[in-house]
Structures are given as structure tokens and as C-alpha cells.
Enzyme design. Structure first.
Site, PDB file in Angstrom:
ATOM      1  N   SER A  65       3.509  -2.068  10.311  1.00 33.68           N
ATOM      2  CA  SER A  65       4.960  -2.064  10.502  1.00 33.68           C
ATOM      3  C   SER A  65       5.604  -3.417  10.241  1.00 33.68           C
ATOM      4  O   SER A  65       6.600  -3.769  10.868  1.00 33.68           O
ATOM      5  CB  SER A  65       5.326  -1.549  11.900  1.00 33.68           C
ATOM      6  OG  SER A  65       4.861  -0.219  12.062  1.00 33.68           O
ATOM      7  N   GLU A 120      -5.168  -5.061  10.578  1.00 36.00           N
ATOM      8  CA  GLU A 120      -4.193  -3.987  10.752  1.00 36.00           C
ATOM      9  C   GLU A 120      -4.491  -3.214  12.039  1.00 36.00           C
ATOM     10  O   GLU A 120      -5.317  -2.277  12.019  1.00 36.00           O
ATOM     11  CB  GLU A 120      -4.268  -3.027   9.565  1.00 36.00           C
ATOM     12  CG  GLU A 120      -3.957  -3.665   8.235  1.00 36.00           C
ATOM     13  CD  GLU A 120      -3.394  -2.643   7.263  1.00 36.00           C
ATOM     14  OE1 GLU A 120      -2.293  -2.891   6.757  1.00 36.00           O
ATOM     15  OE2 GLU A 120      -4.012  -1.605   7.045  1.00 36.00           O
ATOM     16  N   GLY A 131       2.853  -1.041   4.265  1.00 34.34           N
ATOM     17  CA  GLY A 131       2.918   0.382   3.950  1.00 34.34           C
ATOM     18  C   GLY A 131       4.354   0.790   3.674  1.00 34.34           C
ATOM     19  O   GLY A 131       4.886   0.585   2.584  1.00 34.34           O
ATOM     20  N   GLY A 132       4.999   1.334   4.703  1.00 34.49           N
ATOM     21  CA  GLY A 132       6.345   1.898   4.561  1.00 34.49           C
ATOM     22  C   GLY A 132       7.341   0.998   3.836  1.00 34.49           C
ATOM     23  O   GLY A 132       8.060   1.451   2.929  1.00 34.49           O
ATOM     24  N   ASN A 164       0.871  -1.182   0.000  1.00 31.35           N
ATOM     25  CA  ASN A 164       0.000   0.000   0.000  1.00 31.35           C
ATOM     26  C   ASN A 164       0.905   1.228   0.000  1.00 31.35           C
ATOM     27  O   ASN A 164       1.482   1.583   1.021  1.00 31.35           O
ATOM     28  CB  ASN A 164      -0.879  -0.027   1.262  1.00 31.35           C
ATOM     29  CG  ASN A 164      -1.692   1.248   1.430  1.00 31.35           C
ATOM     30  OD1 ASN A 164      -1.801   2.050   0.509  1.00 31.35           O
ATOM     31  ND2 ASN A 164      -2.253   1.432   2.613  1.00 31.35           N
ATOM     32  N   TRP A 165       0.989   1.864  -1.178  1.00 28.94           N
ATOM     33  CA  TRP A 165       1.909   3.007  -1.292  1.00 28.94           C
ATOM     34  C   TRP A 165       1.342   4.266  -0.652  1.00 28.94           C
ATOM     35  O   TRP A 165       2.029   5.268  -0.534  1.00 28.94           O
ATOM     36  CB  TRP A 165       2.207   3.292  -2.764  1.00 28.94           C
ATOM     37  CG  TRP A 165       3.035   2.235  -3.455  1.00 28.94           C
ATOM     38  CD1 TRP A 165       3.409   1.007  -2.951  1.00 28.94           C
ATOM     39  CD2 TRP A 165       3.587   2.307  -4.769  1.00 28.94           C
ATOM     40  NE1 TRP A 165       4.161   0.331  -3.880  1.00 28.94           N
ATOM     41  CE2 TRP A 165       4.288   1.108  -5.008  1.00 28.94           C
ATOM     42  CE3 TRP A 165       3.555   3.276  -5.773  1.00 28.94           C
ATOM     43  CZ2 TRP A 165       4.956   0.849  -6.210  1.00 28.94           C
ATOM     44  CZ3 TRP A 165       4.208   3.021  -6.969  1.00 28.94           C
ATOM     45  CH2 TRP A 165       4.909   1.817  -7.185  1.00 28.94           C
ATOM     46  N   LYS A 166       0.070   4.242  -0.311  1.00 28.70           N
ATOM     47  CA  LYS A 166      -0.610   5.433   0.238  1.00 28.70           C
ATOM     48  C   LYS A 166      -0.433   6.618  -0.727  1.00 28.70           C
ATOM     49  O   LYS A 166      -0.370   6.412  -1.930  1.00 28.70           O
ATOM     50  CB  LYS A 166      -0.097   5.744   1.641  1.00 28.70           C
ATOM     51  CG  LYS A 166      -0.102   4.511   2.535  1.00 28.70           C
ATOM     52  CD  LYS A 166       0.045   4.833   3.976  1.00 28.70           C
ATOM     53  CE  LYS A 166       0.145   3.533   4.770  1.00 28.70           C
ATOM     54  NZ  LYS A 166       0.034   3.727   6.190  1.00 28.70           N
ATOM     55  N   GLU A 189      -6.893   4.561   7.769  1.00 29.08           N
ATOM     56  CA  GLU A 189      -6.725   5.988   7.463  1.00 29.08           C
ATOM     57  C   GLU A 189      -7.973   6.538   6.783  1.00 29.08           C
ATOM     58  O   GLU A 189      -8.353   7.689   6.995  1.00 29.08           O
ATOM     59  CB  GLU A 189      -5.469   6.185   6.592  1.00 29.08           C
ATOM     60  CG  GLU A 189      -4.208   6.026   7.431  1.00 29.08           C
ATOM     61  CD  GLU A 189      -2.988   5.581   6.660  1.00 29.08           C
ATOM     62  OE1 GLU A 189      -2.968   5.655   5.430  1.00 29.08           O
ATOM     63  OE2 GLU A 189      -2.036   5.128   7.336  1.00 29.08           O
TER      64      GLU A 189
HETATM   65  C1  PEP Z   1      -0.714   0.138   6.007  1.00 29.75           C
HETATM   66  O1  PEP Z   1      -0.897   1.343   5.961  1.00 29.75           O
HETATM   67  O2  PEP Z   1      -1.531  -0.636   5.479  1.00 29.75           O
HETATM   68  C2  PEP Z   1       0.455  -0.343   6.737  1.00 29.75           C
HETATM   69  C3  PEP Z   1       0.475  -1.574   7.134  1.00 29.75           C
HETATM   70  O3  PEP Z   1       1.459   0.583   6.933  1.00 29.75           O
HETATM   71  P1  PEP Z   1       2.901   0.287   7.615  1.00 29.75           P
HETATM   72  O4  PEP Z   1       3.410  -1.000   7.037  1.00 29.75           O
HETATM   73  O5  PEP Z   1       3.746   1.464   7.221  1.00 29.75           O
HETATM   74  O6  PEP Z   1       2.676   0.196   9.087  1.00 29.75           O
END
Ligand code: PEP
Length: 257
Positions: A219, A173, A240-241, A10-12, A103
Site C-alpha cells: 500500500s 512486503e 501494486g495498486g 507489480n501490475w499483477k 500471493e
Molecule cells: C504488491 O503486491 O507487491 C503490493 C505492494 O501491492 P499494493 O501496493 O497494492 O499493496
């Protein structure tokens, strides 16, 4: 039943078209058709404007990496300024769409009912929905995590039949773990993912629930992926990140093999 693992990035709201093409090409360059093509489902979910350019790169390189959107509106067309419909995603060749990300729920007021409408619109059109659920720290501290998360699952799937539910992936999540660097322990994540599967079994029967994938997100990174994927009810990750860098995303894909 052995479920095929999935890694979804998920690149957001990150990466312009030019940046998206570079990152997609980097990932595509690492594509191993013997393993990545067969043993893991890989999805990248860039912002809307990057979907077509990313898909073009992946198709040109003949990869099986799929593209997914991060959101969608449930009506097919009309006076809904700023929204994007399922037919629009389908025309691009988008196979997946994330729905109910925390989000969107927290910052844009998306409700369980909205999530349900989006899930229905997607599966009816033949797309795969990645349905996000997860609790806040307040809910966890109250000790009602499983109840809260399973109610989100029931709401998301209300009126969705078993055949369509099988076009869905659930991503657990915990909000307190998203983008914070604070991951749920494998045991914490497993407990909730097992409860999600039990809820799916209650809705659709054990056989359907055993075939559906439940991902963990929050994370997840190359340092903690192994312990999480070792859990019997965690079938991959929504990332995400760590999906924004080719090296870490590739390490997460490789961890599924
Ligand atoms: C996400 O936003 O779906 C997510 C899991 O972000 P991160 O991996 O950065 O916590």
C-alpha cells in the site's frame, strides 16, 4: 554508501495487451531522461503476455525503464505445462523478475525452496531477481516478524554467492499491508528492512549488503511514500495498486529524485 533508488510496479493480473500498451505509453510520455534515466531505476512488471508489447513501447521511446516478469520457472525447458522459463524471459529483453511474492506463496503454494531455485536460475542467466519476503498478521502479532522474514531471506539466498546476490533486490512486503490500504509505519518498515540488511551482511559481508537494495511494498502511495523513503534502509518501493495508474506511479518515481 549511496544506493540508487528503485521503483518497481507489480501490475499483477491486470491489463490486457491493449490496456498495457496504453499505460506503458502514458508512463513513457512522462519519461525525463535527465532524472529518471540517471537517478532512479524504474521497472514495470506486467503479466507475461504484456511483456513484449510493453518493452517495444519503452524501447521505441528510448527510455531506460526496464520490464520485469512476476514469476518464472527454474527449469530452462521441458514438460512443465503452463510455465515460463528464464531463457524465454531473457529473449523478450526482460531484465528483472519478481520471485516469492506473497500471493504466489499463499495462493499457489510456492515454498522457500522454490523461491531459492528461481533466484538461482535468474541470476545464473544474468537477470535481476526481486525477492519478496514478508510476514502475515499472525506472525507480527506473535512478535516474531524479524526472525520469520530473515529466515525467508536466508532460504532465498541459500547457495547464492556474493556476486550473484548483488543481482538481487529484496522487497519487504508485510502481507497485512498488501492491497489493504494499511501501510506499515516508516518505523515498522525500517526495523524489518534494517534486519534484512543485517542478514545480508551476515551472509555476504557489510560491503556487499550496503550495496544491495531493499524495497518496501504494501500500500505504498503518493501520500505515504516520503516517510518510507526517508528511512535509511528503504531504497524504493514495489508497488501494486498505485502502479496501475500513470499519475500515481509517476508521483512515486518523482519521490525518489
Ligand atoms: C504488491 O503486491 O507487491 C503490493 C505492494 O501491492 P499494493 O501496493 O497494492 O499493496
Amino acid at each position: 554508501m549511496a544506493r540508487k533508488p528503485m521503483m518497481a510496479g507489480n501490475w499483477k493480473m491486470n491489463n490486457t495487451i491493449a490496456e498495457a500498451v496504453v499505460l506503458t505509453q502514458e508512463i513513457s510520455n512522462q519519461y525525463d531522461k535527465e532524472t529518471w534515466g540517471e537517478d532512479v531505476d524504474i521497472v514495470i512488471c506486467p503479466p507475461y503476455v504484456d511483456l513484449k508489447p510493453a518493452k517495444t513501447v519503452l524501447d521505441f521511446d528510448r527510455t531506460k525503464i526496464a520490464v520485469g516478469a512476476q514469476n518464472v520457472y527454474w527449469e530452462p525447458s521441458g514438460a512443465f505445462t503452463g510455465e515460463i522459463s528464464v531463457p524465454m524471459l531473457k529473449e523478450i529483453g526482460c531484465a528483472y523478475c519478481i520471485v516469492g511474492h506473497s500471493e504466489r506463496r499463499e495462493l499457489f503454494g510456492e515454498t522457500n525452496e522454490d523461491v531459492n531455485r528461481k533466484v538461482k536460475a535468474l541470476v545464473e542467466a544474468g537477470l535481476y531477481a526481486i525477492v519478496c519476503v514478508g510476514e502475515s498478521l499472525a506472525v507480527r502479532d506473535e512478535g516474531t516478524t524479524e526472525e520469520f522474514v530473515c529466515a525467508q531471506v536466508r532460504a532465498a539466498f541459500a547457495g547464492v554467492d556474493a556476486a550473484d546476490a548483488q543481482r538481487c533486490v529484496v522487497a519487504y512486503e508485510p502481507i497485512w499491508a498488501i492491497g489493504t490500504g494499511r501501510t506499515a509505519t516508516p518505523e515498522q518498515a525500517e526495523a524489518v528492512c534494517a534486519a534484512i540488511r543485517a542478514t545480508l551482511a551476515d551472509l555476504y559481508g557489510a560491503e556487499v549488503a550496503e550495496g544491495m537494495r531493499v524495497l518496501y511494498g504494501g500500500s505504498m502511495n503518493p501520500g505515504n511514500v516520503e516517510g518510507l523513503l526517508a528511512q535509511p534502509n528503504i531504497d524504493g518501493g514495489l508497488i501494486g495498486g498505485a502502479s496501475l495508474k500513470c499519475e500515481s506511479f509517476v508521483q512515486l518515481i518523482e519521490a525518489c529524485l
